[in-house]
Write a protein that holds these residues in place. Sequence first.
Motif, PDB file in Angstrom:
ATOM      1  N   SER A 157     -25.742 -44.410  43.183  1.00 33.67           N
ATOM      2  CA  SER A 157     -25.899 -45.858  43.045  1.00 33.67           C
ATOM      3  C   SER A 157     -25.444 -46.832  43.741  1.00 33.67           C
ATOM      4  O   SER A 157     -25.574 -47.365  42.549  1.00 33.67           O
ATOM      5  CB  SER A 157     -27.062 -45.689  41.261  1.00 33.67           C
ATOM      6  OG  SER A 157     -25.241 -45.303  40.643  1.00 33.67           O
ATOM      7  N   GLU A 158     -24.110 -46.123  43.971  1.00 33.03           N
ATOM      8  CA  GLU A 158     -22.683 -47.441  43.640  1.00 33.03           C
ATOM      9  C   GLU A 158     -22.320 -46.988  44.900  1.00 33.03           C
ATOM     10  O   GLU A 158     -22.305 -45.931  45.691  1.00 33.03           O
ATOM     11  CB  GLU A 158     -22.080 -47.245  41.907  1.00 33.03           C
ATOM     12  CG  GLU A 158     -20.595 -47.905  42.702  1.00 33.03           C
ATOM     13  CD  GLU A 158     -19.573 -47.687  41.710  1.00 33.03           C
ATOM     14  OE1 GLU A 158     -18.791 -47.329  41.813  1.00 33.03           O
ATOM     15  OE2 GLU A 158     -20.168 -48.078  40.400  1.00 33.03           O
ATOM     16  N   PRO A 159     -21.988 -48.184  45.825  1.00 35.49           N
ATOM     17  CA  PRO A 159     -21.916 -48.366  47.149  1.00 35.49           C
ATOM     18  C   PRO A 159     -20.378 -46.796  47.303  1.00 35.49           C
ATOM     19  O   PRO A 159     -19.719 -47.685  46.177  1.00 35.49           O
ATOM     20  CB  PRO A 159     -21.459 -49.686  46.912  1.00 35.49           C
ATOM     21  CG  PRO A 159     -22.439 -50.577  46.980  1.00 35.49           C
ATOM     22  CD  PRO A 159     -22.138 -49.311  45.484  1.00 35.49           C
ATOM     23  N   LEU A 160     -20.034 -46.878  48.154  1.00 34.39           N
ATOM     24  CA  LEU A 160     -18.631 -46.680  48.667  1.00 34.39           C
ATOM     25  C   LEU A 160     -17.461 -46.861  48.624  1.00 34.39           C
ATOM     26  O   LEU A 160     -17.875 -47.830  50.281  1.00 34.39           O
ATOM     27  CB  LEU A 160     -18.595 -44.913  49.835  1.00 34.39           C
ATOM     28  CG  LEU A 160     -17.234 -43.982  49.777  1.00 34.39           C
ATOM     29  CD1 LEU A 160     -17.622 -42.988  48.364  1.00 34.39           C
ATOM     30  CD2 LEU A 160     -17.767 -43.489  50.949  1.00 34.39           C
ATOM     31  N   SER A 161     -16.701 -47.036  48.191  1.00 35.94           N
ATOM     32  CA  SER A 161     -15.705 -47.910  48.993  1.00 35.94           C
ATOM     33  C   SER A 161     -14.377 -47.867  48.317  1.00 35.94           C
ATOM     34  O   SER A 161     -14.321 -46.812  47.784  1.00 35.94           O
ATOM     35  CB  SER A 161     -16.041 -49.689  48.412  1.00 35.94           C
ATOM     36  OG  SER A 161     -15.641 -49.791  46.723  1.00 35.94           O
ATOM     37  N   ASP A 162     -13.003 -48.957  48.981  1.00 37.26           N
ATOM     38  CA  ASP A 162     -11.486 -47.861  48.063  1.00 37.26           C
ATOM     39  C   ASP A 162     -11.535 -48.953  46.801  1.00 37.26           C
ATOM     40  O   ASP A 162     -10.393 -48.426  46.086  1.00 37.26           O
ATOM     41  CB  ASP A 162     -11.008 -48.495  49.614  1.00 37.26           C
ATOM     42  CG  ASP A 162     -10.799 -47.632  50.567  1.00 37.26           C
ATOM     43  OD1 ASP A 162     -11.319 -46.317  50.484  1.00 37.26           O
ATOM     44  OD2 ASP A 162     -11.289 -47.841  51.565  1.00 37.26           O
ATOM     45  N   LEU A 163     -11.705 -50.004  46.652  1.00 36.65           N
ATOM     46  CA  LEU A 163     -11.308 -50.489  46.032  1.00 36.65           C
ATOM     47  C   LEU A 163     -12.993 -51.345  45.436  1.00 36.65           C
ATOM     48  O   LEU A 163     -14.443 -52.278  46.161  1.00 36.65           O
ATOM     49  CB  LEU A 163     -10.758 -52.151  46.242  1.00 36.65           C
ATOM     50  CG  LEU A 163      -9.294 -51.511  46.340  1.00 36.65           C
ATOM     51  CD1 LEU A 163      -8.369 -52.946  46.778  1.00 36.65           C
ATOM     52  CD2 LEU A 163      -8.707 -51.436  45.273  1.00 36.65           C
ATOM     53  N   LYS A 164     -13.136 -51.686  43.506  1.00 35.46           N
ATOM     54  CA  LYS A 164     -14.115 -52.160  43.234  1.00 35.46           C
ATOM     55  C   LYS A 164     -14.052 -53.565  42.571  1.00 35.46           C
ATOM     56  O   LYS A 164     -12.781 -53.403  41.273  1.00 35.46           O
ATOM     57  CB  LYS A 164     -15.138 -51.468  42.471  1.00 35.46           C
ATOM     58  CG  LYS A 164     -16.109 -52.077  42.548  1.00 35.46           C
ATOM     59  CD  LYS A 164     -17.149 -51.193  41.356  1.00 35.46           C
ATOM     60  CE  LYS A 164     -18.604 -51.729  40.285  1.00 35.46           C
ATOM     61  NZ  LYS A 164     -19.329 -50.910  39.252  1.00 35.46           N
ATOM     62  N   CYS A 165     -14.024 -54.408  42.733  1.00 33.94           N
ATOM     63  CA  CYS A 165     -13.571 -55.781  42.290  1.00 33.94           C
ATOM     64  C   CYS A 165     -14.476 -56.779  41.589  1.00 33.94           C
ATOM     65  O   CYS A 165     -15.996 -56.584  41.765  1.00 33.94           O
ATOM     66  CB  CYS A 165     -12.434 -56.395  43.054  1.00 33.94           C
ATOM     67  SG  CYS A 165     -11.182 -55.090  43.889  1.00 33.94           S
ATOM     68  N   LYS A 166     -13.983 -58.001  40.827  1.00 34.61           N
ATOM     69  CA  LYS A 166     -14.626 -58.500  39.922  1.00 34.61           C
ATOM     70  C   LYS A 166     -14.296 -59.749  40.726  1.00 34.61           C
ATOM     71  O   LYS A 166     -13.383 -60.544  40.591  1.00 34.61           O
ATOM     72  CB  LYS A 166     -14.689 -58.276  38.569  1.00 34.61           C
ATOM     73  CG  LYS A 166     -15.571 -57.354  38.154  1.00 34.61           C
ATOM     74  CD  LYS A 166     -16.887 -57.636  37.852  1.00 34.61           C
ATOM     75  CE  LYS A 166     -17.467 -56.271  37.787  1.00 34.61           C
ATOM     76  NZ  LYS A 166     -18.987 -56.016  37.925  1.00 34.61           N
ATOM     77  N   ASP A 167     -15.157 -61.319  41.381  1.00 33.16           N
ATOM     78  CA  ASP A 167     -14.677 -62.262  41.710  1.00 33.16           C
ATOM     79  C   ASP A 167     -15.298 -63.001  40.661  1.00 33.16           C
ATOM     80  O   ASP A 167     -14.792 -62.763  39.558  1.00 33.16           O
ATOM     81  CB  ASP A 167     -15.532 -62.805  42.961  1.00 33.16           C
ATOM     82  CG  ASP A 167     -17.304 -62.691  42.101  1.00 33.16           C
ATOM     83  OD1 ASP A 167     -17.521 -62.960  41.746  1.00 33.16           O
ATOM     84  OD2 ASP A 167     -18.103 -62.877  43.627  1.00 33.16           O
ATOM     85  N   GLY A 168     -14.529 -64.347  41.037  1.00 34.15           N
ATOM     86  CA  GLY A 168     -14.989 -65.914  39.858  1.00 34.15           C
ATOM     87  C   GLY A 168     -15.650 -65.726  38.904  1.00 34.15           C
ATOM     88  O   GLY A 168     -15.979 -65.704  38.007  1.00 34.15           O
ATOM     89  N   ASP A 169     -17.318 -64.624  40.004  1.00 30.04           N
ATOM     90  CA  ASP A 169     -18.521 -65.363  39.022  1.00 30.04           C
ATOM     91  C   ASP A 169     -18.785 -63.878  38.594  1.00 30.04           C
ATOM     92  O   ASP A 169     -19.852 -63.958  37.911  1.00 30.04           O
ATOM     93  CB  ASP A 169     -19.066 -65.990  39.853  1.00 30.04           C
ATOM     94  CG  ASP A 169     -19.221 -67.526  40.490  1.00 30.04           C
ATOM     95  OD1 ASP A 169     -18.724 -67.641  39.724  1.00 30.04           O
ATOM     96  OD2 ASP A 169     -19.093 -67.377  41.838  1.00 30.04           O
ATOM     97  N   ALA A 170     -17.613 -62.994  38.328  1.00 26.86           N
ATOM     98  CA  ALA A 170     -18.630 -61.540  38.242  1.00 26.86           C
ATOM     99  C   ALA A 170     -18.846 -60.409  38.798  1.00 26.86           C
ATOM    100  O   ALA A 170     -19.806 -60.201  38.694  1.00 26.86           O
ATOM    101  CB  ALA A 170     -18.833 -61.694  36.653  1.00 26.86           C
ATOM    102  N   HIS A 171     -19.489 -61.331  39.879  1.00 30.51           N
ATOM    103  CA  HIS A 171     -19.596 -60.026  41.219  1.00 30.51           C
ATOM    104  C   HIS A 171     -19.330 -59.153  41.258  1.00 30.51           C
ATOM    105  O   HIS A 171     -17.678 -59.188  41.703  1.00 30.51           O
ATOM    106  CB  HIS A 171     -20.683 -60.681  42.122  1.00 30.51           C
ATOM    107  CG  HIS A 171     -21.941 -62.144  41.867  1.00 30.51           C
ATOM    108  ND1 HIS A 171     -22.922 -61.706  41.606  1.00 30.51           N
ATOM    109  CD2 HIS A 171     -21.542 -63.158  41.653  1.00 30.51           C
ATOM    110  CE1 HIS A 171     -23.514 -62.649  41.610  1.00 30.51           C
ATOM    111  NE2 HIS A 171     -23.180 -64.054  41.120  1.00 30.51           N
ATOM    112  N   ASN A 172     -19.766 -58.345  41.644  1.00 35.33           N
ATOM    113  CA  ASN A 172     -19.086 -57.164  42.381  1.00 35.33           C
ATOM    114  C   ASN A 172     -18.619 -57.375  43.950  1.00 35.33           C
ATOM    115  O   ASN A 172     -19.002 -57.739  44.837  1.00 35.33           O
ATOM    116  CB  ASN A 172     -19.646 -55.747  42.347  1.00 35.33           C
ATOM    117  CG  ASN A 172     -19.937 -55.229  41.095  1.00 35.33           C
ATOM    118  OD1 ASN A 172     -19.615 -55.478  40.127  1.00 35.33           O
ATOM    119  ND2 ASN A 172     -20.888 -54.577  40.668  1.00 35.33           N
TER     120      ASN A 172
END
Length: 311
Positions: free
Chosen positions: A287-302
């Motif tokens: 259910s979650e994309p495969l990536s190296d880093l998962k972050c949060k931007d200034g608006d709390a979007h992935n």
Amino acid sequence: MSSFLDPFAAKQRIEDAQKARRDVAQKKQQEWVENQRTIENFYRNLALLSGGTIALSITYLGFLKTVTNEPRFSSLLIASWILLFVCLVCATYYTFFATSYVHYARSREYWERMKEQRETIAEEVPNVRIVGIETKAQLDEYIKELHDAATKSGEGVSWNKRKERMHEFFFRACGLTARLTLVLGIALLLSFAIANISLPSKTQRAVAENNQYECIERTEKEVPNFMAKGMHTAVDYVLLHDGHKIYANCDVTTVNNLDPTARCGFRPLRTYACTVQPAAIENAKASEPLSDLKCKDGDAHNVYLYVSKKE
């Protein structure tokens, strides 16, 4: 016959009553001694308890310093130390002031009896014959000496009475203060401990700080769609983390199906929180994309980043 026995019965009842009174007085005296010893032990234990609590709280503070550099409500701890130290001093000196009070009270009674004795002798000596006193002048001189001695005894009464009152005030004040400050000091110490139960540790903060990535460069580029006509925008980032430059790419078209709200919302001169994704690919969440880093931007979007290089 009954009138002859009544005086004996009355005498027996009087003696029984006197004996009962003496027994109670003796028991009261014994209990008073035991009570005094118990009270002295109580305040001695108060002094030990307050001193031990201060020592344990210092040990606790040392442990707390290993967890965090910023304990909460340190004023509560300082206030509890002050109260416990006051308890230690008052409990320690309670016995001294109580013993001194009894000493001066008994000395006052002694000098009062001495003054009364000399005044009584001065009043009654004209009515008795004193060896060595033959004339009225000698008698008057002797009476004058007795009055002078009674006056000196009165000075002793006044001096001991002042000391008695002073030490009575101090021993009562020390007792009350010791009892109150111990309770208040422990209450403040418990409040300080409770306030710091949920305090984040240095390790937790270090992990949080280690998850901070600074965006120092952002480059947008047009890339062809995968297995479709047309182009779309992807973003290359240069992130600064732990003294290293991280080169990463963000392409939301690859994750839209799994996370429609994902964005490439990083902007330079700002710091964002990121977590390194698990190394296992097969066990990654579907259910979650495969990536190296998962972050949060200034608006709390992935923000999902794919790292290409680390310098």
